[in-house]
Design a protein around this motif. Sequence first.
Motif, short mmCIF file in Angstrom:
data_model
loop_
_atom_site.label_atom_id
_atom_site.label_comp_id
_atom_site.label_asym_id
_atom_site.label_seq_id
_atom_site.Cartn_x
_atom_site.Cartn_y
_atom_site.Cartn_z
N HIS A 38 -35.85 20.27 5.14
CA HIS A 38 -36.29 18.87 5.15
C HIS A 38 -35.12 17.97 4.78
O HIS A 38 -34.37 18.26 3.83
CB HIS A 38 -37.44 18.66 4.17
N ILE A 39 -34.98 16.89 5.52
CA ILE A 39 -33.92 15.92 5.29
C ILE A 39 -34.54 14.56 4.98
O ILE A 39 -35.35 14.04 5.75
CB ILE A 39 -33.00 15.78 6.51
N LEU A 40 -34.17 14.00 3.84
CA LEU A 40 -34.59 12.65 3.47
C LEU A 40 -33.62 11.65 4.09
O LEU A 40 -32.40 11.77 3.90
CB LEU A 40 -34.60 12.50 1.95
N CYS A 41 -34.16 10.71 4.83
CA CYS A 41 -33.34 9.63 5.39
C CYS A 41 -33.67 8.35 4.64
O CYS A 41 -34.83 7.94 4.57
CB CYS A 41 -33.65 9.47 6.88
N TYR A 42 -32.64 7.72 4.10
CA TYR A 42 -32.83 6.49 3.34
C TYR A 42 -32.17 5.30 4.04
O TYR A 42 -31.08 5.42 4.62
CB TYR A 42 -32.23 6.62 1.94
N ALA A 43 -32.85 4.16 3.97
CA ALA A 43 -32.31 2.86 4.39
C ALA A 43 -31.74 2.84 5.81
O ALA A 43 -30.65 2.33 6.03
CB ALA A 43 -31.25 2.40 3.39
N GLY B 164 -28.58 5.51 8.78
CA GLY B 164 -29.27 5.92 7.58
C GLY B 164 -28.44 6.88 6.75
O GLY B 164 -27.43 7.43 7.21
N VAL B 165 -28.86 7.08 5.52
CA VAL B 165 -28.20 8.00 4.58
C VAL B 165 -29.01 9.30 4.56
O VAL B 165 -30.22 9.28 4.35
CB VAL B 165 -28.12 7.38 3.17
N ALA B 166 -28.33 10.43 4.78
CA ALA B 166 -29.00 11.74 4.91
C ALA B 166 -28.83 12.57 3.64
O ALA B 166 -27.72 12.88 3.23
CB ALA B 166 -28.42 12.50 6.11
N VAL B 167 -29.97 12.93 3.04
CA VAL B 167 -29.99 13.72 1.80
C VAL B 167 -30.87 14.95 2.03
O VAL B 167 -32.01 14.82 2.47
CB VAL B 167 -30.56 12.88 0.63
N MET B 168 -30.35 16.13 1.70
CA MET B 168 -31.17 17.34 1.84
C MET B 168 -32.23 17.36 0.75
O MET B 168 -31.94 17.27 -0.43
CB MET B 168 -30.33 18.61 1.76
#
Length: 278
Positions: free
Chosen positions: A76-81, A186-190
């Motif tokens: 799962h990858i969290l995409c921010y902003a 966007g900013v990609a966070v695992m």
Amino acid sequence: MICDLHCHTKLSDGSLGIEDVIAQAKKTNVDCISITDHDTMASFSRADVLGERYGVKILRGVELSAWDKARNSKVHILCYAPKKPDRLEGLCLKSCEIRKACSKEMIDKVMEKFPITLESVLKHTTSCKSIFKQHIMRALIDYGYALEFYGDLDRELFNPKTGICYVEREYPDVNFVLDLIHSAKGVAVMAHPAQYDNIELLKELAEKGKIDGVEIGHYSADESYRKALMEIAEKYDLIVTGGSDFHGLYNSVPTHIGSELTTKENYERIIKLSNKMA
């Protein structure tokens, strides 16, 4: 500044609506939250309005489903902003369709064993953009076949390795998802690497400069796992986030809004990187 950057609502597999989540954040003195529903950005506009009303800062987010083809496992990858969220709409739609297909197959398998109906599941998905295992379990609980979401019946039916009704299919390749996030500015966070044992994938992506951050503050990671993740984050200068992964009634373990947090410094790194991409 208190930031919980991982919360879910009824739009995916949470039990509370957007306003309830934001109001609870206010009650628990959380300054900033990100509603990161699975594969849908439907919360964005309403969350912005309600955040302003309640005095809670909103960081737009979405949790995207992806697949590590090398290890044949979910990630799962969290995409921010994301500055251009429309570029993610097709991906979200595709992933929701994959999940719906899996869920409908699981419902068929469950209905062969228990006299429940499709309607008894779907009535719990009225605000949702997909169908989740939790909705099937809720129907089984409604009709007295279980007393809890994550007990013996859940393990018998839906354990990813041994569940007799469990169905899984590949989601889009993680490299494609990351490229799309960055094209959307966007900013990609695992998300929660411990949950799917993604630590080797994290190293590979960090080495290639394809991932911007990692969620270390999550209930699935014990102290030793968090230490290993922090070493990777420090080596590759990754943004470090934390979040409750709040689902309300559908939480797999007791967790509340604000139970895991992102520091002000790392929140500001997300904003800075997002602005740099614009």
